[in-house]
Design an enzyme around this catalytic site. Structure first.
Site, PDB file in Angstrom:
ATOM      1  NE  ARG A 206      -0.008   1.366   3.410  1.00  0.00           N
ATOM      2  CZ  ARG A 206       1.038   2.272   3.551  1.00  0.00           C
ATOM      3  NH1 ARG A 206       2.368   1.945   3.676  1.00  0.00           N
ATOM      4  NH2 ARG A 206       0.883   3.517   3.554  1.00  0.00           N
TER       5      ARG A 206
ATOM      6  CG  ASP B 117      -3.213   8.133  -1.735  1.00  0.00           C
ATOM      7  OD1 ASP B 117      -2.862   8.423  -0.676  1.00  0.00           O
ATOM      8  OD2 ASP B 117      -3.069   6.715  -1.865  1.00  0.00           O
TER       9      ASP B 117
ATOM     10  CG  ASN C  26      -2.374  11.817   2.240  1.00  0.00           C
ATOM     11  OD1 ASN C  26      -1.716  10.621   1.618  1.00  0.00           O
ATOM     12  ND2 ASN C  26      -2.133  11.891   3.461  1.00  0.00           N
TER      13      ASN C  26
END
Ligand code: MRU
Length: 356
Positions: free
Chosen positions: A56, A243, A253
């Site tokens: 991740r 992100d 994020n």
């Protein structure tokens, strides 16, 4: 910069190991008490690992997907890259659906597709080289961002970070955590606080473990303690990753980043977002256009598999939020620092947003 940073001294953890015929991923669901690698021999396994959070963090997801594309071509016979691409379209599409918010996933897959479609008879070597390049470039970008971001932080500062943006989330060194590593190495950062990051606990299970592995003292706080900490003056900078960064500078994020950024503005704490250019998405105009991933409510209803909430209760679990550009003091990428990002400043560094 006064002293060069000894990058290796503060960076020991590696989440991704490419072994030529398989991809080993450090299983982040089991940290911090079990350090175990999950072996993926095909692209389906890589897609599952991304979806299930074995791997991740936006850049690490992109790197894993790039190797997933290499694995998708196993068993494919073709004279050229374009021929190979025709045979693996569905596998690549499935990889691309493994998580929706981190744009590094789509970016890495697009880059792998482009490399494959332009390759000749040596396409196998070409795409393996491309995946390795994506990984190496990420490590170099993180080191550069670490230097750039750390120089914005005055000596003696305290920082708060959220989620895990470290070596575990990247090819190594980290984005926001890279700035913190560099800031500690350069004696600019005296105090590091990490929010636990409910509900999956990336901060509590991953960030403070990773920092401890590298000998960097860090203090864990409950996410809800952030505003109080800022009020006491212990924190000078909020340093977070991303992100997806939109054309207007809005940043998606980990859920909870937005509330920390609001509290930071209220208390005069500066906000730094640190992310490589691969996280910038000039095709998404603003945060409203971002697909925010929602995960199972079970992540909220239980802790470590033990139910903590009464039966029959519903939970809503969005796992990202959007911090508006207006709350961001500095956006650090490997291309430089953008102060107070907005559409014009983003376009000056990343080119004009594509027309819809
Ligand atoms: O759900 P996760 O753990 O993948 O979310 C990770 C984050 O939100 C990070 O802050 C972001 O991906 C940047 S990682 C360098």
């Amino acid at each position: 910069m006064d002293t060069p940073i000894d990058f290796d001294r503060y960076d020991h953890v590696r989440p991704i190991r490419w072994l030529g015929d398989r991809l080993d991923l450090l299983d982040q669901r089991k940290l911090p008490f079990t350090v175990d690698y999950l072996s993926c021999a095909d692209s389906e396994a890589v897609g599952r690992a991304i979806h299930d959070l074995v791997v991740r963090g936006a850049p690490a997801i992109g790197i894993a997907a790039a190797y997933g594309v290499v694995l998708a071509t196993r068993g494919v016979q073709a004279e050229s890259g374009a021929g190979a691409l025709a045979g693996i379209g569905q596998r690549i599409d499935a990889l691309g659906r493994s998580r929706p918010t981190a744009v590094n996933l789509m970016w890495a897959i697009a880059r792998m597709r482009a490399a494959l479609s332009g390759a000749g008879a040596d396409w196998r070597a070409v795409i393996e080289r491309e995946a390795v390049a994506i990984e190496r470039e990420d490590l170099a970008a993180n080191r550069r961002m670490g230097e750039l971001g750390a120089m914005l932080i005055p000596p003696g500062s305290g920082v708060l970070t959220h989620c895990n943006t470290g070596s575990l989330a990247t090819a190594g060194f980290g984005t926001a955590l890279g700035v913190i590593r560099a800031g500690v190495a350069l004696h600019r950062i005296d105090r590091v606080f990490a929010g636990e990051t409910r509900p999956w606990l990336q901060g509590a299970r991953l960030t403070v473990w990773e920092l401890r592995e590298d000998g960097i003292p860090a203090t864990l706080i409950a996410d809800s303690a952030g505003a109080h900490l800022m009020k006491t003056g212990a924190v000078d900078w909020l340093v977070v990753g991303a992100d997806r960064i939109c054309a207007n500078g809005d940043v998606a994020n980990k859920i909870g980043t937005y509330q920390h950024a609001i509290a930071a503005r209220h208390h005069g704490v500066k906000v730094m977002v640190v992310a490589p250019a691969s996280t910038v998405d000039m095709a998404t105009p603003n945060g409203d256009a971002i697909h925010i991933e929602e995960r199972s409510g079970d992540e909220l209803l239980a802790m470590a598999g033990v139910r903590t909430v009464a039966e029959g209760v519903q939970a809503f679990n969005p796992v990202f939020d959007v911090t508006p550009a207006a709350l961001i003091d500095a956006l650090v990428t490997e291309r430089g620092v953008i102060g107070h990002p907005d559409g014009a400043r983003m376009a000056a560094v990343f080119g004009p947003a594509p027309r819809a």
